[in-house]
Design a protein around this motif. Sequence first.
Motif, PDB file in Angstrom:
ATOM      1  N   ARG A  48      -3.732  -6.689   5.552  1.00 33.13           N
ATOM      2  CA  ARG A  48      -3.766  -5.573   6.490  1.00 33.13           C
ATOM      3  C   ARG A  48      -3.289  -6.029   7.863  1.00 33.13           C
ATOM      4  O   ARG A  48      -3.539  -7.154   8.296  1.00 33.13           O
ATOM      5  CB  ARG A  48      -5.170  -4.983   6.588  1.00 33.13           C
ATOM      6  CG  ARG A  48      -5.696  -4.456   5.256  1.00 33.13           C
ATOM      7  CD  ARG A  48      -7.044  -3.768   5.389  1.00 33.13           C
ATOM      8  NE  ARG A  48      -7.563  -3.400   4.073  1.00 33.13           N
ATOM      9  CZ  ARG A  48      -7.208  -2.311   3.401  1.00 33.13           C
ATOM     10  NH1 ARG A  48      -6.341  -1.471   3.939  1.00 33.13           N
ATOM     11  NH2 ARG A  48      -7.702  -2.058   2.209  1.00 33.13           N
ATOM     12  N   GLY A  49      -2.614  -5.104   8.532  1.00 29.12           N
ATOM     13  CA  GLY A  49      -2.146  -5.355   9.874  1.00 29.12           C
ATOM     14  C   GLY A  49      -2.998  -4.610  10.886  1.00 29.12           C
ATOM     15  O   GLY A  49      -4.184  -4.337  10.645  1.00 29.12           O
ATOM     16  N   ASP A  78      11.856  -4.761   7.362  1.00 28.14           N
ATOM     17  CA  ASP A  78      10.507  -5.147   7.777  1.00 28.14           C
ATOM     18  C   ASP A  78       9.608  -5.550   6.622  1.00 28.14           C
ATOM     19  O   ASP A  78       8.543  -6.128   6.837  1.00 28.14           O
ATOM     20  CB  ASP A  78       9.849  -3.986   8.542  1.00 28.14           C
ATOM     21  CG  ASP A  78      10.602  -3.635   9.810  1.00 28.14           C
ATOM     22  OD1 ASP A  78      11.134  -4.565  10.457  1.00 28.14           O
ATOM     23  OD2 ASP A  78      10.683  -2.438  10.134  1.00 28.14           O
ATOM     24  N   VAL A  79       9.987  -5.236   5.390  1.00 28.54           N
ATOM     25  CA  VAL A  79       9.197  -5.606   4.219  1.00 28.54           C
ATOM     26  C   VAL A  79      10.164  -5.961   3.097  1.00 28.54           C
ATOM     27  O   VAL A  79      11.227  -5.351   2.956  1.00 28.54           O
ATOM     28  CB  VAL A  79       8.243  -4.460   3.803  1.00 28.54           C
ATOM     29  CG1 VAL A  79       9.012  -3.209   3.421  1.00 28.54           C
ATOM     30  CG2 VAL A  79       7.326  -4.902   2.671  1.00 28.54           C
ATOM     31  N   ARG A 105      -4.049  -1.148   8.562  1.00 29.22           N
ATOM     32  CA  ARG A 105      -3.002  -0.618   7.690  1.00 29.22           C
ATOM     33  C   ARG A 105      -2.525  -1.687   6.714  1.00 29.22           C
ATOM     34  O   ARG A 105      -2.425  -2.856   7.054  1.00 29.22           O
ATOM     35  CB  ARG A 105      -1.826  -0.131   8.530  1.00 29.22           C
ATOM     36  CG  ARG A 105      -2.168   1.059   9.431  1.00 29.22           C
ATOM     37  CD  ARG A 105      -0.989   1.415  10.313  1.00 29.22           C
ATOM     38  NE  ARG A 105      -1.309   2.528  11.202  1.00 29.22           N
ATOM     39  CZ  ARG A 105      -0.530   2.947  12.197  1.00 29.22           C
ATOM     40  NH1 ARG A 105       0.626   2.323  12.419  1.00 29.22           N
ATOM     41  NH2 ARG A 105      -0.897   3.955  12.959  1.00 29.22           N
ATOM     42  N   SER A 136      -0.246  -4.043   4.954  1.00 23.79           N
ATOM     43  CA  SER A 136       0.998  -4.682   5.384  1.00 23.79           C
ATOM     44  C   SER A 136       1.675  -5.453   4.250  1.00 23.79           C
ATOM     45  O   SER A 136       2.829  -5.872   4.383  1.00 23.79           O
ATOM     46  CB  SER A 136       0.732  -5.631   6.549  1.00 23.79           C
ATOM     47  OG  SER A 136      -0.207  -6.632   6.178  1.00 23.79           O
ATOM     48  N   ALA A 144       5.984  -8.784   4.618  1.00 19.88           N
ATOM     49  CA  ALA A 144       6.965  -8.928   5.692  1.00 19.88           C
ATOM     50  C   ALA A 144       7.581 -10.312   5.725  1.00 19.88           C
ATOM     51  O   ALA A 144       8.698 -10.485   6.223  1.00 19.88           O
ATOM     52  CB  ALA A 144       6.311  -8.605   7.036  1.00 19.88           C
ATOM     53  N   THR A 177       3.033 -14.604   4.038  1.00 17.12           N
ATOM     54  CA  THR A 177       2.097 -13.570   3.581  1.00 17.12           C
ATOM     55  C   THR A 177       2.198 -13.385   2.072  1.00 17.12           C
ATOM     56  O   THR A 177       1.187 -13.228   1.385  1.00 17.12           O
ATOM     57  CB  THR A 177       2.383 -12.243   4.297  1.00 17.12           C
ATOM     58  OG1 THR A 177       2.292 -12.428   5.713  1.00 17.12           O
ATOM     59  CG2 THR A 177       1.391 -11.166   3.869  1.00 17.12           C
ATOM     60  N   LEU A 180       5.247   1.050   0.719  1.00 15.39           N
ATOM     61  CA  LEU A 180       5.780  -0.276   1.027  1.00 15.39           C
ATOM     62  C   LEU A 180       6.799  -0.703  -0.019  1.00 15.39           C
ATOM     63  O   LEU A 180       7.855  -1.252   0.299  1.00 15.39           O
ATOM     64  CB  LEU A 180       4.648  -1.303   1.095  1.00 15.39           C
ATOM     65  CG  LEU A 180       3.871  -1.444   2.391  1.00 15.39           C
ATOM     66  CD1 LEU A 180       2.765  -2.487   2.225  1.00 15.39           C
ATOM     67  CD2 LEU A 180       4.781  -1.841   3.544  1.00 15.39           C
TER      68      LEU A 180
END
Length: 288
Positions: free
Chosen positions: A184-185, A276-277, A189, A191, A211, A215, A158
Amino acid sequence: MNEVARRMTNPEILPFQDRHLPEAVRLSAHEGWPHKADDWALVAAISHAFVACEGEKTVGTAFCTPFGDDVAMINMIIVDETMRGRGLGRRLMETVMAQAGERELRLTATAAGLPLYTKLGFVQGGRILQHQGEIGAIAAPEDVKDAASEDWEAIVALDRAATGADRSSLFARLRAVGETVVTRGPEGRVSGFAICRPFGRGYVVGPAAAADVQTAERLIAAHLHRHPGSFMRVDTTAESGLAPWLAAQGLPHVGGGVAMTCRSQASKPQSPPSKDVHTFALAAQALG
């Protein structure tokens, strides 16, 4: 000119060793940095590190921290005030820049360092914001858990997606000295993550990647919740959108710097950071 006189007018640049730690702490304290010996040692352990010595006195420091084959951070640049205006800063910078090879160079500049870095080819990017203060009681956020040993591969991945750099060497050190929480997503997983470790007067939270800003706030809040009454620091970027929330938690904006990059024609093409991150808190201004 004898050898002693030559050294006094032209400081030697030598590899940084453990014996230089007390003098490095002295230099950084004079600049108003909070770094303790352990903070210096963490960066030195993963860097090509140098000192400038005038006789037995350390009068400058400069580190190059390589992250994989593509990126290097230039950091811990200090010149003793008695040596300024004599070209020592440029010599130190040229020494550590040469260590980076074909990597893209990154650094966080102070106002005093901006002119030199610009002359050396660095280009200004976004602003880095330093937030710190004594934290009060923060409620524990939902859905944030301690990282498990099997999460570390995903955590490093990540970070690589967020920064465009392979910082495995840094994360091996942070894992040993800090506490890590994750979100976690789907299918459990990882996230998002945030790491907290002792630093300076208290603790620093970072790096933190997620993301979205909501969060990131939950991840950082999980660490703030664990250290009521402690002095906490978070370094973030102006574009992250995290600054207003940090101030509301009792961590006002107290300073910062300017993110800068330098790419030569020989620098390797960079993979763009993921959309995305994103990085919401830095490991340190020295480390990104």
